[in-house]
Design an enzyme around this catalytic site. Structure first.
Site, mmCIF file in Angstrom:
data_model
loop_
_atom_site.group_PDB
_atom_site.id
_atom_site.type_symbol
_atom_site.label_atom_id
_atom_site.label_comp_id
_atom_site.label_asym_id
_atom_site.label_seq_id
_atom_site.Cartn_x
_atom_site.Cartn_y
_atom_site.Cartn_z
ATOM 1 N N ASP A 21 0.832 -1.205 0.000
ATOM 2 C CA ASP A 21 0.000 0.000 0.000
ATOM 3 C C ASP A 21 0.868 1.257 0.000
ATOM 4 O OD1 ASP A 21 -2.309 1.486 0.047
ATOM 5 O OD2 ASP A 21 -2.643 1.258 2.195
ATOM 6 N N GLY A 22 0.319 2.311 -0.557
ATOM 7 C CA GLY A 22 0.974 3.629 -0.479
ATOM 8 C C GLY A 22 1.560 4.121 -1.789
ATOM 9 N N GLY A 24 0.039 5.437 -4.376
ATOM 10 C CA GLY A 24 -0.589 6.700 -4.765
ATOM 11 C C GLY A 24 -0.013 7.871 -3.973
ATOM 12 N N ARG A 34 -0.723 9.048 -9.904
ATOM 13 C CA ARG A 34 -0.701 7.813 -9.103
ATOM 14 C C ARG A 34 0.049 6.666 -9.780
ATOM 15 N NH1 ARG A 34 -4.128 7.285 -5.105
ATOM 16 N NH2 ARG A 34 -4.312 5.075 -5.540
ATOM 17 N N HIS A 38 2.725 3.282 -8.876
ATOM 18 C CA HIS A 38 2.598 1.856 -9.222
ATOM 19 C C HIS A 38 3.840 1.390 -9.991
ATOM 20 C CE1 HIS A 38 -1.361 2.075 -7.646
ATOM 21 N NE2 HIS A 38 -1.897 2.717 -8.666
ATOM 22 N N SER A 66 -7.235 -5.615 -5.919
ATOM 23 C CA SER A 66 -8.384 -6.143 -5.172
ATOM 24 C C SER A 66 -9.667 -6.024 -5.988
ATOM 25 C CB SER A 66 -8.543 -5.367 -3.863
ATOM 26 O OG SER A 66 -9.006 -4.061 -4.130
ATOM 27 N N GLU A 68 -12.174 -4.529 -5.022
ATOM 28 C CA GLU A 68 -12.596 -3.129 -4.846
ATOM 29 C C GLU A 68 -11.825 -2.182 -5.771
ATOM 30 O OE1 GLU A 68 -11.823 -5.259 -2.291
ATOM 31 O OE2 GLU A 68 -13.897 -5.592 -1.655
ATOM 32 N N TRP A 70 -11.468 -2.361 -8.783
ATOM 33 C CA TRP A 70 -12.195 -2.147 -10.052
ATOM 34 C C TRP A 70 -12.978 -0.836 -10.021
ATOM 35 C CZ3 TRP A 70 -10.469 -4.722 -13.930
ATOM 36 C CH2 TRP A 70 -10.093 -6.067 -13.810
ATOM 37 N N LEU A 132 10.641 -20.660 -4.401
ATOM 38 C CA LEU A 132 9.556 -19.818 -3.880
ATOM 39 C C LEU A 132 8.304 -19.888 -4.761
ATOM 40 C CD1 LEU A 132 8.701 -17.348 -1.987
ATOM 41 C CD2 LEU A 132 9.529 -15.904 -3.838
ATOM 42 N N ARG A 189 1.760 -5.042 6.139
ATOM 43 C CA ARG A 189 1.082 -3.981 5.395
ATOM 44 C C ARG A 189 1.938 -2.718 5.457
ATOM 45 N NH1 ARG A 189 -5.040 -2.357 4.550
ATOM 46 N NH2 ARG A 189 -4.667 -0.628 3.150
ATOM 47 N N GLU A 208 0.477 -13.382 12.441
ATOM 48 C CA GLU A 208 1.036 -12.187 13.074
ATOM 49 C C GLU A 208 0.937 -11.029 12.089
ATOM 50 O OE1 GLU A 208 2.161 -11.911 16.167
ATOM 51 O OE2 GLU A 208 1.812 -14.036 16.587
#
Ligand code: FPP
Length: 253
Positions: A21-22, A24, A34, A38, A66, A68, A70, A132, A189, A208
């Protein structure tokens, strides 16, 4: 001493999930649109994936888009989708060289055709890799995933493949998009927000949580090591008392 040197390599989490996150806000601080954030977030993805692969972490799940998301402006959605396509194209070779297996979770049918086909191509090419597992959550939300699981489960009950009485944690888990993947022990996060935002809600029951003010485009391996070092200082009790944990350790050792 750096955070990496503090790590006990035998006690690393098997699965780390990240809410990136962050982007933008990072771009805005620099007076840019923005999408600039990205674009710069890709360097953070690269560094984190490399660090996780080097450490021998088995699963890394990144919240890339996510359900959301969209609802964002069309231009931002289009820019994010083309960034995904170009990043997958550019990075598949590096994934192969680093023995990384690419996977995806989410409502992948809703992705634009080009994104879906590039993604499928990269997933197929890396399928045999044994290092991985890099899992991209795309068009993903937990409520979508849980509802989808409930719908499929109900269908199987209706078809007589399953009895209601037999539904338990492990049966339900097989209906999730993360079926077969161990629950994350650590969720990171970035950007100073203290939310889980509809991410892996079933899977993070005992996870955690680690929050850092660092904005995603600035996140680098040292920040990742710091999160892991913090995780290793915690006592995970799974509802038990500290004394029970000590007794269990003695019994098992
Ligand atoms: C959240 O920042 C970030 C996203 C919605 C997209 C994440 C995408 C990337 C890091 C780039 C590509 C990823 C891969 C896996 C190739 P935000 O826009 O919500 O930031 P804000 O909260 O500051 O507005």
């Amino acid at each position: 001493m750096g955070y990496k040197e503090q790590l006990d390599l035998k006690k690393l989490p098997k699965h780390v999930a990240i809410i990136m996150d962050g982007n933008g806000r990072w771009a805005k601080k620099k007076g840019n649109p923005r999408i600039f954030g990205h674009n710069n977030g890709v360097a953070a993805v690269r560094d984190t994936v490399e660090a996780a692969a080097e450490l021998g972490i088995e699963f890394l799940t990144l919240y890339a888009f996510s359900t959301e998301n969209w609802n964002r402006p069309r231009t931002e959605i289009d820019a994010l989708m083309s960034l995904l396509v170009s990043t997958i194209n550019k990075e598949t070779k590096t994934l192969l060289e680093n023995n990384v297996r690419l996977r995806a979770i989410g409502d992948l049918n809703t992705l634009p055709k080009l994104v879906a086909s590039q993604l499928k191509g990269a997933i197929d090419k890396t399928r045999k890799k044994t290092g991985l597992h890099l899992i991209l959550a795309l068009s993903y939300s937990s409520r979508w995933e849980i509802l989808n699981a409930a719908r499929n489960l109900a269908e199987d009950v209706k078809l007589g493949k399953l009895d209601c009485e037999d539904i338990n944690d492990s049966v339900f888990e097989t209906y999730l998009t993360t079926s077969g993947i161990p629950d994350p022990e650590l969720l990171i996060r970035t950007s100073g927000e203290f939310r889980v935002s509809n991410y892996l809600l079933w899977q993070i029951a005992y996870t955690e949580l680690y929050f850092t003010p660092v904005l995603w485009p600035d996140f680098r391996r040292e920040d990742f090591y710091q999160a892991l070092a913090d995780f290793q200082k915690r006592e995970r009790r799974f509802g038990k008392t500290s004394e029970q944990l000590v007794t269990n350790m003695n019994v098992n050792s």
